[in-house]
Design an enzyme around this catalytic site. Structure first.
Site, short mmCIF file in Angstrom:
data_model
loop_
_atom_site.label_atom_id
_atom_site.label_comp_id
_atom_site.label_asym_id
_atom_site.label_seq_id
_atom_site.Cartn_x
_atom_site.Cartn_y
_atom_site.Cartn_z
N CYS A 89 0.86 -1.18 0.00
CA CYS A 89 0.00 0.00 0.00
C CYS A 89 0.90 1.23 0.00
CB CYS A 89 -0.88 -0.02 1.26
SG CYS A 89 -1.94 1.42 1.42
N HIS A 131 -8.98 -3.79 -1.97
CA HIS A 131 -8.03 -3.02 -1.17
C HIS A 131 -8.42 -1.54 -1.16
CE1 HIS A 131 -3.68 -2.03 -0.01
NE2 HIS A 131 -4.19 -0.85 -0.33
N HIS A 135 -10.09 1.24 1.94
CA HIS A 135 -9.59 2.56 2.35
C HIS A 135 -10.74 3.52 2.64
CE1 HIS A 135 -5.24 2.59 2.08
NE2 HIS A 135 -5.24 2.02 0.90
#
Ligand code: NI
Length: 159
Positions: A89, A131, A135
């Site tokens: 990330c 992913h 967030h």
């Protein structure tokens, strides 16, 4: 277009906040999306959520090598299968860890003009979508990490 500073885990608590839905599909949003894409490409990333540049809006950009995808107010409506892969990330620089993700996802979202779109993602794209959408709810991959593989990757690279 311009790059923006990427927030980092442990330094920027904003990363833990829930992003708010986009209501206006205006020039301000387009500038944000353009800057997000610039920032992602500049950092060699495969995806970036607005919160990572300090803006609590539900939008993400993704490019897994098949062209730029912009998703506004995205929602996963279906997911199938599971797989475990190493991921990283931009907000957790220099580290990688394994995470369990769906093999396939279907997403409903809007484009930058406010038009509804649907997208199916498989493999790497499914990982990136899952992913990036995490967030938007303040979740980092490290929260779901099975194993930290940062060191293993370093050893592989050294051989
Ligand atoms: Ni990330």
């Amino acid at each position: 277009m311009a790059t923006r500073r990427i927030l980092e885990k442990g330094r920027d608590e904003l990363l833990r906040k829930r992003s708010r839905p986009v209501e206006k599909f205006d020039k301000r949003l387009w500038t944000l999306l353009d800057d997000m894409a610039d920032t992602m490409y500049d950092a060699d990333g495969a995806g970036l959520a607005a919160v990572q540049v300090g803006v609590l809006k539900r939008c993400v950009v993704i490019d897994v090598g098949e062209g730029l995808i912009e998703l506004i107010n995205p929602e996963i409506v279906e997911s199938e299968g599971e797989m475990i892969n190493a991921e990283g990330c931009l907000s957790v620089p220099g580290r990688r860890g394994t995470v369990k993700r769906p093999e396939r996802v279907s997403v409903k979202a809007f484009d930058r003009e406010g038009k509804p779109i649907e997208l199916k993602g498989e493999g790497y794209l499914s990982i990136a979508i899952s992913h990036e959408l995490d967030h938007l709810d303040g979740i980092l991959y490290t929260d779901k990490m099975i194993e930290d593989v940062t060191e293993e990757l370093r050893e592989d690279a050294a051989q």
